[in-house]
Design a protein around this motif. Sequence first.
Motif, PDB file in Angstrom:
ATOM      1  N   LYS A 127       0.824  -1.078  -0.124  1.00 55.35           N
ATOM      2  CA  LYS A 127      -0.013   0.049  -0.034  1.00 55.35           C
ATOM      3  C   LYS A 127       0.922   1.190   0.051  1.00 55.35           C
ATOM      4  O   LYS A 127       0.579   2.205  -0.853  1.00 55.35           O
ATOM      5  N   SER A 128       1.733   1.431   0.908  1.00 54.15           N
ATOM      6  CA  SER A 128       2.582   2.483   1.072  1.00 54.15           C
ATOM      7  C   SER A 128       4.138   2.035   0.719  1.00 54.15           C
ATOM      8  O   SER A 128       4.422   1.188   1.657  1.00 54.15           O
ATOM      9  N   GLY A 129       4.574   1.994  -0.199  1.00 50.46           N
ATOM     10  CA  GLY A 129       5.710   1.277  -0.858  1.00 50.46           C
ATOM     11  C   GLY A 129       6.873   1.843   0.029  1.00 50.46           C
ATOM     12  O   GLY A 129       6.830   2.800   0.980  1.00 50.46           O
ATOM     13  N   GLU A 130       7.962   0.578  -0.047  1.00 50.15           N
ATOM     14  CA  GLU A 130       9.251   1.323   0.720  1.00 50.15           C
ATOM     15  C   GLU A 130      10.258   1.860  -0.428  1.00 50.15           C
ATOM     16  O   GLU A 130       9.968   1.641  -1.443  1.00 50.15           O
ATOM     17  N   LEU A 131      11.083   2.598   0.336  1.00 49.03           N
ATOM     18  CA  LEU A 131      12.140   3.240  -0.593  1.00 49.03           C
ATOM     19  C   LEU A 131      12.813   2.138  -1.650  1.00 49.03           C
ATOM     20  O   LEU A 131      12.920   2.276  -2.677  1.00 49.03           O
ATOM     21  N   ILE A 165       3.799   9.641   3.516  1.00 48.86           N
ATOM     22  CA  ILE A 165       2.699   8.730   3.080  1.00 48.86           C
ATOM     23  C   ILE A 165       3.295   7.690   2.424  1.00 48.86           C
ATOM     24  O   ILE A 165       2.754   6.540   2.756  1.00 48.86           O
ATOM     25  N   ARG A 166       3.994   7.858   1.322  1.00 54.90           N
ATOM     26  CA  ARG A 166       4.454   6.841   0.707  1.00 54.90           C
ATOM     27  C   ARG A 166       5.471   6.090   1.172  1.00 54.90           C
ATOM     28  O   ARG A 166       5.594   4.781   1.222  1.00 54.90           O
ATOM     29  N   TYR A 167       6.524   6.740   1.668  1.00 58.28           N
ATOM     30  CA  TYR A 167       7.768   6.096   2.230  1.00 58.28           C
ATOM     31  C   TYR A 167       7.826   6.307   3.791  1.00 58.28           C
ATOM     32  O   TYR A 167       8.266   7.493   4.235  1.00 58.28           O
ATOM     33  N   ARG A 168       7.578   5.382   4.385  1.00 59.22           N
ATOM     34  CA  ARG A 168       7.742   5.754   6.060  1.00 59.22           C
ATOM     35  C   ARG A 168       8.931   5.848   6.309  1.00 59.22           C
ATOM     36  O   ARG A 168       9.201   6.133   7.482  1.00 59.22           O
ATOM     37  N   ASP A 169       9.882   5.641   5.543  1.00 57.77           N
ATOM     38  CA  ASP A 169      11.376   5.466   5.932  1.00 57.77           C
ATOM     39  C   ASP A 169      11.540   7.208   6.576  1.00 57.77           C
ATOM     40  O   ASP A 169      12.573   7.117   7.202  1.00 57.77           O
ATOM     41  N   PHE A 170      10.796   7.978   5.901  1.00 59.56           N
ATOM     42  CA  PHE A 170      11.197   9.457   6.275  1.00 59.56           C
ATOM     43  C   PHE A 170      10.880   9.597   7.693  1.00 59.56           C
ATOM     44  O   PHE A 170      11.630  10.651   8.306  1.00 59.56           O
ATOM     45  N   ILE A 189      -3.648   5.342   0.089  1.00 59.15           N
ATOM     46  CA  ILE A 189      -2.381   4.941   0.319  1.00 59.15           C
ATOM     47  C   ILE A 189      -1.832   5.298   1.670  1.00 59.15           C
ATOM     48  O   ILE A 189      -0.773   4.766   2.190  1.00 59.15           O
ATOM     49  N   VAL A 190      -2.399   6.141   2.296  1.00 57.52           N
ATOM     50  CA  VAL A 190      -2.089   6.558   3.772  1.00 57.52           C
ATOM     51  C   VAL A 190      -2.337   5.444   4.737  1.00 57.52           C
ATOM     52  O   VAL A 190      -3.068   4.493   4.571  1.00 57.52           O
TER      53      VAL A 190
END
Lengths: 413, 275
Positions: free
Chosen positions: A21-25, B179-184, B274-275
């Motif tokens: 859903k929320s892709g990884e880097l 939202i897309r990359y929780r890495d942040f 996507i959230v």
Amino acid sequence: MSDIAIKVENLGKCYQIGHAKSGELRESFGQWFKKLKGSNGKAAETAYEFWALQNISFEVREGQAVGIIGHNGAGKSTLLKILSRITEPTKGRFEIRGRVSSLLEVGTGFHPELSGRENIYLNGTILGMKRSEIRAKFDEIVAFSGVEKFIDTPVKHYSSGMKVRLAFAVAAHLEPEILIIDEVLAVGDAEFQKKCLGKMDEVSKNEGRTILFVSHNMLALQSLCSEAILLSSGEVTATGSVDQVVSTYLRAFNASEKIKIVYPSSECPGNQSVKLLSQEVVPNEHDHLIVNDRPLEMTFRFENLQKGESVLDVTFHLADEMGNLVFVGSSAFSGNNMVGNGLHCYSCQIPAYLLHEGFYLISRLLIVKDKGTILYEHRDNITFQVKEPTVAEFGWKGAKEGIVRPKLEWVIK
Amino acid sequence: MQKIVVDANKHQVTLNLRELLAYKDLFLVLAYRDLKVRYAQTFLGLFWAFIQPAATLLIFTVVFGVAVKVETGGVPYPIFAIAGMSAWAYFAFVLNNSGNSIIGAQEMVKKIYFPRLIIPLSKAVVGLVDFAVAFVFMSGLMIFYGFMPSANIIYLPLFILLTIISALAVGIWLSALTIRYRDFQQIVPFMIQFGLYATPIAYPAETIIKSLPNWAVIIYYLNPMAGVVEGFRWSILGGEPPSKYAYISFVLIILLFISALYYFRKVERIMADIV
């Protein structure tokens, strides 16, 4: 007057399933890298596409109240989300004329640390009211909610019922030209639900507001809406007057008539107190027919897993094809049923000539302890069709009227 | 009458700032909520907004002012440090809060329509309170040391504006990216910690320009706050005007801000999914 308020053309919404859903880097980098190498990153193709909605087209005229009916997962909520502009359609287009408020949840944005007063402003502005509008209606909102005394108390100290009342009071005072309501009436006590429905009814009929309304409560739908749309598996399968569509829905629902359900021993529904084993309506005519000139026998079998003896009762709600509650049957009305641990079979008879011809279902099946504590509630129950005897030696030839039609003892002098 | 048309085949990415204006009430109410909730049930309340910069300032003064003895051009070190720190603290606050802001508001995002940009914007407003507290603190220190602000103070509003824009630019980018990359969520605290030293807060910018090669100085000024802090301090304390390198930061801020708005708009369309 009869201008089009909502026009939906060929709307579709597709979700990617099995795709993060929320892709990884890492994944994104991977795809960029593949693109760079020229193998045009087709990782997404392994994902499975799911069309939550397809080819949806309909029109709603100004001032019309339209119900949206369908099973869970039929796409009702997705449709409302698209029309509320929360999510975008994958295909098609729609037009909306007028100020829209959507109520997909009661109390959106409520913050527990803020007081009732502050939450009215917060929730009101979230739903699209201006602060000046809220100020003008503030006293009315508070009076409607019935929480005057606690209006300056943080909402975290409210009971859940009070929270719902407050949230509803705000929602009921919205004045958009178009109101989109998801199944929000399922919460709150019955009394308050009625008050809200009344308010909405008032709003739609007197003030010419357009309403789109999703509910599983067929009675609410029928009293509020004039037209309805039936969705199944993401497509419109029927439109028309609300009574017609509700009836189509319930017939489709009952097409899979289940007069007897025996649960496999490994999948018995229940909990640590009781397990439901089977439920059935015994056919009283050959060819598995159920005819209303003879009593109907219903049987429920369950296993009591509790130790010792206790008073256990079976209670069921019988609903007709329009969703009306016909009656509540309960063994609690027939003495103290003290039973011990183990298997039990409860049977009852529905008198002859009580039910009309038509489809019926048990909307709720409860196992109750000590005449008050619900041990277990089951929702997916038997459905059956009742027929008139083939040779009707009695009765009325017109349309069925009333919920039951008991055969009364008449004395004629 | 208001008319909305949504067409899946016609995607135009416009900024639609007029719509944002129509939702100004929601924006104000959300900012008020964040502000109210921030110090709810704390004993010291708004005093915390004062303690945080004061504590950092104390450490900086001891380490860089007393022990290392950084060259400040005659300005008392605590004033020198807080002039840089107040702008940086605001920037750090907005980064910290806007990054997670959409995820934190996901219940709202999934249930109601409104321009999502309001969420990070309201965080930037909340930060202004702390910014103001830091200003009061700085004024107190200046009175204490009997230090007169320079005539350049007329440029201060410009640099305050630049601080806000650069905080928003990075904040909006982060809120959309997170939202897309929780890495942040992992990257932001690291960025802030790193930035505290990679920005001329504890030391003057000239030190960097003098002691690093040209290419390294250019990289240093790719930190948008490097130029802003330099100018901010100059407008209050006087001394050398911002170096030519500072303009790298200024141009970058404008570019980041405009691209942030467009990127946010792009992500906004699929935010609820996507959230």
